[in-house]
Design an enzyme around this catalytic site. Structure first.
Site, PDB file in Angstrom:
ATOM      1  CE  LYS A   1     -11.394   4.582 -15.712  1.00  0.00           C
ATOM      2  NZ  LYS A   1     -10.488   3.853 -16.573  1.00  0.00           N
TER       3      LYS A   1
ATOM      4  CE1 TYR B   1      -0.665  -2.465  13.325  1.00  0.00           C
ATOM      5  CE2 TYR B   1       0.359  -1.504  15.275  1.00  0.00           C
ATOM      6  CZ  TYR B   1       0.472  -2.139  14.047  1.00  0.00           C
ATOM      7  OH  TYR B   1       1.705  -2.447  13.542  1.00  0.00           O
TER       8      TYR B   1
END
Length: 419
Positions: free
Chosen positions: A103, A48
């Site tokens: 999926k 970060y």
């Protein structure tokens, strides 16, 4: 016990097991994992602030750098409006979430592709299109799922034209690709040619129309394909057809499914349970091919069909019969190839490459691992093996490279994408 009672008992057991599977030990089927170290202060400063600023600057200067410094190149959105979920209809976006998570599991397990499942509340197709358009920069590809026809055609086409990443409606093209691969093998075994075959397609929704389009691209004659909807044969004289149905209309005097099936070589059902009467099957041509793909109950049950015709080749959508037409044979590896090539779309050339790779794979010796997975002693190209099994480890190494090569050859991917 009757066949209907047997199906009902099996479904009840499966439903109980499915609820347990989805709920425990924690709800849901997917999670997010961290791929880089995060154990020290330096790790966090790289992950970060302040370290993240440098890849931001690189991507701002050159957008393609996102493929080098982020997960974009291996991230697909599985996205729906919940308007046509499995065989359950328009249950809405929230109720569709288990399907979209499922999926995601298949993408990751079979092709190591990461997925965000996204369920969109959209009152109109244009709202859905706008949502996908706005979130597209996050992803390397978009898998549209469970969107009702005819809106699915418009949604997909607009997004293909507007986005620079692959957009693929699996309920259309995934189903069509597996049908085409199996049908080409079945026709070969029955001593017939696609160019001459008379084909009846029951169901003119997303899968039916896409299958007809793909079969015509492979050589089937438009006037030899009779699509059937609730009003009967889709023919050029009808005045109630939308543009998508008119595109598959035959110039014929046949008006009913009964008319169309007389001397037909192929029946493809993408409709609903028990809609092919045995007496109609009996009127088909010698050595017919029957793809009864309604799931869980096919258009005609195999045990009934075999009692009428012992000269046929049959496929269903079920895993407990030979020749299961299963989209998992296609979409993970089609997207794997498209992402690997960094393709801007999944075009017809790539779809045909997938068809041919799947078709050819069934002609090769079956690995022992596949036989073990299905409890079989032997399996070879023939009437009960016209399409590969989903757990065949060769699918990724055959289908994905074929799709990638077709992307490059057709000009929708660079010859050598940068790392």
């Amino acid at each position: 016990m009757s066949n209907a009672e047997s199906f009902a008992d099996a479904d009840a057991d499966l439903n109980r097991a499915a609820l347990e599977y989805h709920a425990k030990p924690v709800p849901g089927k997917t999670a997010v994992e961290i791929k880089k170290p995060a154990a020290t202060q330096r790790d966090l400063s790289l992950a970060y602030t302040p370290g993240v600023a440098e890849p931001v600057r690189r991507i701002a200067a050159e957008p393609s750098a996102a493929y080098r410094y982020t997960n974009k190149g291996n991230l697909v959105a599985v996205i729906t409006d919940g308007s046509a979920v499995l065989g359950l209809g328009g249950v809405g976006p929230l109720a569709s979430k288990p399907v979209m998570e499922g999926k995601a599991v298949l993408f990751k397990h079979f092709a190591d592709i990461d997925v965000f499942d996204i369920e969109v509340y959209a009152r109109h197709p244009q709202e859905f299109i706008e949502t996908v358009r706005r979130i597209a920069p996050t992803f390397g590809g978009i898998n549209l799922e469970d969107i009702a026809a005819p809106h699915c055609f418009e949604v997909e086409q607009i997004l293909i034209e507007e986005l620079d990443i692959p957009v693929f409606h699996d309920d259309q093209h995934g189903t069509a690709i597996i049908i085409a691969a199996g049908l080409l093998n079945a026709l070969e075994l029955q001593g017939k040619r696609l160019e001459d075959a008379r084909i009846v397609v029951l169901g003119a929704g997303a899968a039916g129309i896409a299958s007809i389009r793909l079969l015509m691209s492979l050589g089937a004659h438009r006037n030899n394909i009779y699509a059937i909807d609730r009003q009967g044969v889709i023919h050029t004289g009808r005045r109630d057809l939308n543009p998508f149905k008119f595109g598959i209309a035959a110039d014929t005097d046949k008006r009913t499914m009964r008319d169309a099936l007389v001397d037909a070589d192929v029946f493809i059902g993408v409709s609903g349970p028990d809609l092919l009467p045995p007496d109609m099957l009996a009127t088909m041509a010698p050595r017919p091919i029957v793809f009864a793909l309604s799931n869980p109950v096919p258009e005609i049950r195999p045990e009934i069909a075999w009692g009428v015709r012992d000269d046929m080749i049959m496929a269903t959508g079920r895993s407990d019969y030979p020749n299961q037409v299963n989209n998992v044979l296609g979409f993970p590896f089609i997207f794997r190839g498209a992402l690997d090539a960094r393709a801007s779309r999944i075009n017809e050339e790539m779809q045909i490459a997938a068809v041919k790779a799947l078709k050819d794979l069934t002609h090769e010796p079956v690995p022992q691992s596949v036989l073990d997975a299905y409890g079989l002693k032997a399996l070879a190209h023939g009437p009960e093996y016209i399409i590969p099994k989903p757990f065949d480890p060769r699918l990724r190494e055959r289908v994905a490279p074929a799709v990638a090569a077709a992307a490059v050859a057709s000009g929708v991917a660079p010859a050598a994408p940068a790392n």
